[in-house]
Motif scaffolding. Structure first.
Motif, PDB file in Angstrom:
ATOM      1  N   MET A  42       0.613  -0.924  -0.453  1.00 48.59           N
ATOM      2  CA  MET A  42      -0.097   0.418   0.506  1.00 48.59           C
ATOM      3  C   MET A  42       0.634   1.176  -0.246  1.00 48.59           C
ATOM      4  O   MET A  42       1.187   2.091  -1.049  1.00 48.59           O
ATOM      5  CB  MET A  42      -0.905  -0.099   0.971  1.00 48.59           C
ATOM      6  N   PHE A  43       1.824   1.164   1.002  1.00 49.02           N
ATOM      7  CA  PHE A  43       2.600   1.947   0.757  1.00 49.02           C
ATOM      8  C   PHE A  43       3.350   2.894  -0.549  1.00 49.02           C
ATOM      9  O   PHE A  43       3.543   3.910  -1.166  1.00 49.02           O
ATOM     10  CB  PHE A  43       3.984   2.051   1.776  1.00 49.02           C
ATOM     11  N   LEU A  44       3.897   1.570  -1.204  1.00 48.45           N
ATOM     12  CA  LEU A  44       4.656   2.171  -2.337  1.00 48.45           C
ATOM     13  C   LEU A  44       3.580   1.913  -3.385  1.00 48.45           C
ATOM     14  O   LEU A  44       3.762   3.384  -4.604  1.00 48.45           O
ATOM     15  CB  LEU A  44       5.216   0.775  -3.219  1.00 48.45           C
ATOM     16  N   MET A  45       2.247   2.010  -3.509  1.00 50.14           N
ATOM     17  CA  MET A  45       1.019   2.039  -4.737  1.00 50.14           C
ATOM     18  C   MET A  45       0.806   3.216  -4.287  1.00 50.14           C
ATOM     19  O   MET A  45       0.972   4.091  -5.202  1.00 50.14           O
ATOM     20  CB  MET A  45       0.051   1.107  -4.121  1.00 50.14           C
ATOM     21  N   SER A  46       1.174   3.357  -3.195  1.00 46.75           N
ATOM     22  CA  SER A  46       0.204   5.527  -2.759  1.00 46.75           C
ATOM     23  C   SER A  46       1.713   6.553  -2.999  1.00 46.75           C
ATOM     24  O   SER A  46       0.619   7.580  -3.303  1.00 46.75           O
ATOM     25  CB  SER A  46       0.336   5.778  -1.405  1.00 46.75           C
ATOM     26  N   LYS A  47       2.614   6.014  -2.966  1.00 47.82           N
ATOM     27  CA  LYS A  47       3.779   6.665  -3.910  1.00 47.82           C
ATOM     28  C   LYS A  47       3.478   6.550  -5.110  1.00 47.82           C
ATOM     29  O   LYS A  47       4.535   7.905  -6.309  1.00 47.82           O
ATOM     30  CB  LYS A  47       5.085   6.048  -3.371  1.00 47.82           C
ATOM     31  N   CYS A  48       3.236   6.169  -6.311  1.00 42.38           N
ATOM     32  CA  CYS A  48       3.112   5.528  -8.170  1.00 42.38           C
ATOM     33  C   CYS A  48       2.364   7.235  -8.173  1.00 42.38           C
ATOM     34  O   CYS A  48       1.762   7.572  -7.314  1.00 42.38           O
ATOM     35  CB  CYS A  48       2.830   4.932  -7.959  1.00 42.38           C
ATOM     36  N   ARG A  49       2.253   7.121  -9.070  1.00 41.76           N
ATOM     37  CA  ARG A  49       1.844   8.731  -9.603  1.00 41.76           C
ATOM     38  C   ARG A  49       0.770   8.230 -10.138  1.00 41.76           C
ATOM     39  O   ARG A  49      -0.549   9.611  -9.986  1.00 41.76           O
ATOM     40  CB  ARG A  49       2.413   9.175 -11.042  1.00 41.76           C
ATOM     41  N   HIS A  50       0.144   7.002 -11.157  1.00 42.46           N
ATOM     42  CA  HIS A  50      -1.177   7.073 -11.353  1.00 42.46           C
ATOM     43  C   HIS A  50      -1.678   5.298 -10.820  1.00 42.46           C
ATOM     44  O   HIS A  50      -0.506   4.552 -10.031  1.00 42.46           O
ATOM     45  CB  HIS A  50      -0.994   6.716 -12.641  1.00 42.46           C
ATOM     46  N   ASN A  51      -3.137   4.906 -10.532  1.00 41.32           N
ATOM     47  CA  ASN A  51      -3.063   3.905  -9.658  1.00 41.32           C
ATOM     48  C   ASN A  51      -3.968   3.146 -11.224  1.00 41.32           C
ATOM     49  O   ASN A  51      -5.060   3.698 -11.238  1.00 41.32           O
ATOM     50  CB  ASN A  51      -3.509   3.739  -8.560  1.00 41.32           C
ATOM     51  N   ILE A  52      -4.061   1.961 -10.369  1.00 42.67           N
ATOM     52  CA  ILE A  52      -4.790   1.308 -11.463  1.00 42.67           C
ATOM     53  C   ILE A  52      -4.973  -0.113 -10.470  1.00 42.67           C
ATOM     54  O   ILE A  52      -4.436  -0.821  -9.616  1.00 42.67           O
ATOM     55  CB  ILE A  52      -4.696   0.211 -12.370  1.00 42.67           C
ATOM     56  N   ILE A  53      -6.485  -0.225 -10.131  1.00 44.30           N
ATOM     57  CA  ILE A  53      -7.103  -1.087  -8.779  1.00 44.30           C
ATOM     58  C   ILE A  53      -7.842  -1.503  -8.827  1.00 44.30           C
ATOM     59  O   ILE A  53      -9.035  -1.364  -9.764  1.00 44.30           O
ATOM     60  CB  ILE A  53      -7.713   0.788  -7.495  1.00 44.30           C
ATOM     61  N   SER A  54      -7.696  -2.532  -8.447  1.00 42.76           N
ATOM     62  CA  SER A  54      -9.572  -3.834  -8.277  1.00 42.76           C
ATOM     63  C   SER A  54     -10.281  -3.297  -6.965  1.00 42.76           C
ATOM     64  O   SER A  54     -10.420  -2.307  -6.588  1.00 42.76           O
ATOM     65  CB  SER A  54      -8.869  -4.594  -7.464  1.00 42.76           C
ATOM     66  N   ASN A  55     -12.140  -3.670  -7.596  1.00 48.32           N
ATOM     67  CA  ASN A  55     -12.000  -3.658  -6.031  1.00 48.32           C
ATOM     68  C   ASN A  55     -12.277  -4.029  -4.764  1.00 48.32           C
ATOM     69  O   ASN A  55     -12.718  -5.088  -3.973  1.00 48.32           O
ATOM     70  CB  ASN A  55     -13.993  -3.981  -6.809  1.00 48.32           C
ATOM     71  N   SER A  56     -11.044  -4.002  -4.949  1.00 49.82           N
ATOM     72  CA  SER A  56     -10.489  -3.651  -3.082  1.00 49.82           C
ATOM     73  C   SER A  56     -10.484  -2.843  -2.567  1.00 49.82           C
ATOM     74  O   SER A  56      -9.846  -1.570  -2.851  1.00 49.82           O
ATOM     75  CB  SER A  56      -8.881  -4.393  -3.250  1.00 49.82           C
ATOM     76  N   SER A  57     -10.646  -2.420  -0.976  1.00 46.44           N
ATOM     77  CA  SER A  57     -10.189  -1.413  -0.080  1.00 46.44           C
ATOM     78  C   SER A  57      -8.850  -1.253  -0.175  1.00 46.44           C
ATOM     79  O   SER A  57      -8.242  -0.047   0.226  1.00 46.44           O
ATOM     80  CB  SER A  57     -11.027  -1.846   1.014  1.00 46.44           C
ATOM     81  N   PHE A  58      -8.143  -2.282   0.079  1.00 46.36           N
ATOM     82  CA  PHE A  58      -6.790  -1.791  -0.139  1.00 46.36           C
ATOM     83  C   PHE A  58      -6.266  -1.116  -0.986  1.00 46.36           C
ATOM     84  O   PHE A  58      -5.291  -0.114  -0.477  1.00 46.36           O
ATOM     85  CB  PHE A  58      -6.044  -3.873  -0.353  1.00 46.36           C
ATOM     86  N   SER A  59      -6.632  -1.328  -2.585  1.00 43.88           N
ATOM     87  CA  SER A  59      -6.202  -0.909  -3.222  1.00 43.88           C
ATOM     88  C   SER A  59      -6.687   0.428  -3.553  1.00 43.88           C
ATOM     89  O   SER A  59      -6.383   1.508  -3.508  1.00 43.88           O
ATOM     90  CB  SER A  59      -6.131  -0.733  -5.071  1.00 43.88           C
ATOM     91  N   TRP A  60      -8.030   0.716  -2.942  1.00 46.16           N
ATOM     92  CA  TRP A  60      -8.687   1.872  -3.037  1.00 46.16           C
ATOM     93  C   TRP A  60      -7.863   3.097  -1.711  1.00 46.16           C
ATOM     94  O   TRP A  60      -7.704   4.347  -2.049  1.00 46.16           O
ATOM     95  CB  TRP A  60     -10.431   1.816  -2.369  1.00 46.16           C
ATOM     96  N   TRP A  61      -7.953   2.411  -1.162  1.00 46.39           N
ATOM     97  CA  TRP A  61      -6.828   2.870  -0.232  1.00 46.39           C
ATOM     98  C   TRP A  61      -5.557   3.903  -0.502  1.00 46.39           C
ATOM     99  O   TRP A  61      -4.812   4.830  -0.440  1.00 46.39           O
ATOM    100  CB  TRP A  61      -6.431   3.113   1.287  1.00 46.39           C
ATOM    101  N   ALA A  62      -4.793   3.212  -1.481  1.00 40.01           N
ATOM    102  CA  ALA A  62      -3.175   2.995  -1.833  1.00 40.01           C
ATOM    103  C   ALA A  62      -3.292   4.802  -2.657  1.00 40.01           C
ATOM    104  O   ALA A  62      -2.842   5.459  -3.290  1.00 40.01           O
ATOM    105  CB  ALA A  62      -2.620   2.087  -2.452  1.00 40.01           C
ATOM    106  N   ALA A  63      -4.708   4.424  -3.984  1.00 42.76           N
ATOM    107  CA  ALA A  63      -5.235   5.113  -4.855  1.00 42.76           C
ATOM    108  C   ALA A  63      -5.433   6.735  -4.153  1.00 42.76           C
ATOM    109  O   ALA A  63      -4.937   7.941  -4.345  1.00 42.76           O
ATOM    110  CB  ALA A  63      -5.845   4.871  -6.119  1.00 42.76           C
ATOM    111  N   TRP A  64      -6.236   6.910  -2.760  1.00 43.66           N
ATOM    112  CA  TRP A  64      -6.993   7.918  -2.047  1.00 43.66           C
ATOM    113  C   TRP A  64      -5.937   8.742  -1.422  1.00 43.66           C
ATOM    114  O   TRP A  64      -5.370   9.703  -1.011  1.00 43.66           O
ATOM    115  CB  TRP A  64      -7.808   7.333  -0.802  1.00 43.66           C
TER     116      TRP A  64
END
Length: 318
Positions: A253-275
């Motif tokens: 989650m930490f690393l995904m949140s540091k990306c400039r853009h996100n492709i997420i699944s229908n998962s609360s985990f990746s939702w928060w990474a993008a948020w």
């Protein structure tokens, strides 16, 4: 007093704590039941401590009182005769403003909507500030691989792509046919068209399956006239991140949140990474359905680009 029943992994726990913050801001007394869902050997670890947050825990007696779960003979007989008299709210779908009105309730649900805390977003974002890698005190080998990945992510047009495989979920009917291979392929093509230099960092709970899929995806995206050198450079734009499992998946989650853009699944985990991604120009691609048979709009945030199971863009959330 309200009691929030915590369940699931880090992403779900973050939604529960965000609801707690909102209810507390309204002057309500709130505690957590972090007992019932976390007693089994296969239970998720409670990971909120990674943010340094603490929360009040309900006692077992308080939980029993709200759920009418006493095992005393007298109360068991009463339940058998008259039914359970729980002081309980069970979530049925998306955002329900009634949740914010209760003064004395046992709250059961995912509460996966920014609408529950939209007016205290800054406070929630502050609460969910990751410590630095140095402050995390990781094992040396894990620190070095995470540092290397973070340095790469921060030096390019990184896209954090989260593939949460639906066939590993407990309730298949809710998630089937949403985050399909075509969804991810369509999402990748869309971001490639908008971010020509995109480099995709791929995170998944099933890396073996994903590696096979990535090979097929790369082959489908390559031009036939590419030279060997061009093909090799193109392949290098897709990076599997596989160092983290179990108690260290918060680093994903930490690393995904540091990306400039996100492709997420229908998962609360990746939702928060993008948020938590604070890039003001970020592009976030999400599946056009979040759960089957449930209205999805409450799950989305403004600016999300929705792509359907066939890989076609449907709309941008206003």
């Amino acid at each position: 007093m309200n009691i929030i029943r915590m369940y699931g992994g880090l992403g779900n726990q973050m939604f529960h704590y965000a609801l707690y913050m909102k209810l507390e801001s309204l002057g309500k007394l709130v505690k957590f039941d972090d007992i019932n869902e976390y007693r089994g050997e296969r239970a998720y670890p409670i990971m909120l401590a990674v943010f340094g947050v603490e929360y009040p825990r309900a006692s077992w007696d308080e939980i029993i009182e709200f759920t009418d779960g006493s095992m005393e003979i007298r109360k068991r007989i009463k339940r058998k005769l008259f039914g359970r008299k729980a002081i309980e709210y069970v979530e049925q779908g998306g955002y329900d403003p009634k949740v914010l009105s209760f003064e004395s309730m046992y709250l059961r649900g995912a509460f996966q909507s920014e609408k529950y805390f939209s007016d205290i977003k800054d406070e929630v974002r502050s609460a969910y500030t990751f410590p630095t890698l140095e402050e995390m005190h990781l094992p040396e080998s894990l620190y070095h691989v995470t540092r290397q990945t973070l340095d790469q992510i921060e030096s390019c047009e990184a896209v954090g792509l989260h593939m949460y495989r639906s066939d590993s979920r407990t309730d298949e009917e809710l998630f089937e046919g949403i985050c399909t291979e075509k969804y991810y392929e369509g999402a990748v093509r869309l971001l490639q068209s908008r971010v020509p230099d995109a480099r995709f960092y791929i995170f998944s709970n099933e890396p073996k399956w994903v590696r096979v899929w990535v090979d097929k995806l790369i082959e489908s995206l390559m031009r036939e006239d590419m030279s060997k050198r061009e093909r090799r450079r193109f392949e290098e734009r897709f990076v599997m991140v596989e160092a983290n499992t179990g108690y260290t998946d918060y680093l994903d989650m930490f690393l995904m949140s540091k990306c400039r853009h996100n492709i997420i699944s229908n998962s609360s985990f990746s939702w928060w990474a993008a948020w938590l991604n604070d890039n003001p120009g970020k592009l976030v691609v999400a599946p056009s359905r979040w759960k089957n048979n449930i209205e999805s709009d409450d799950f989305y945030t403004r600016g999300m680009i929705l792509v359907d199971a066939d890989g076609e863009m449907k709309r941008t959330v206003e």
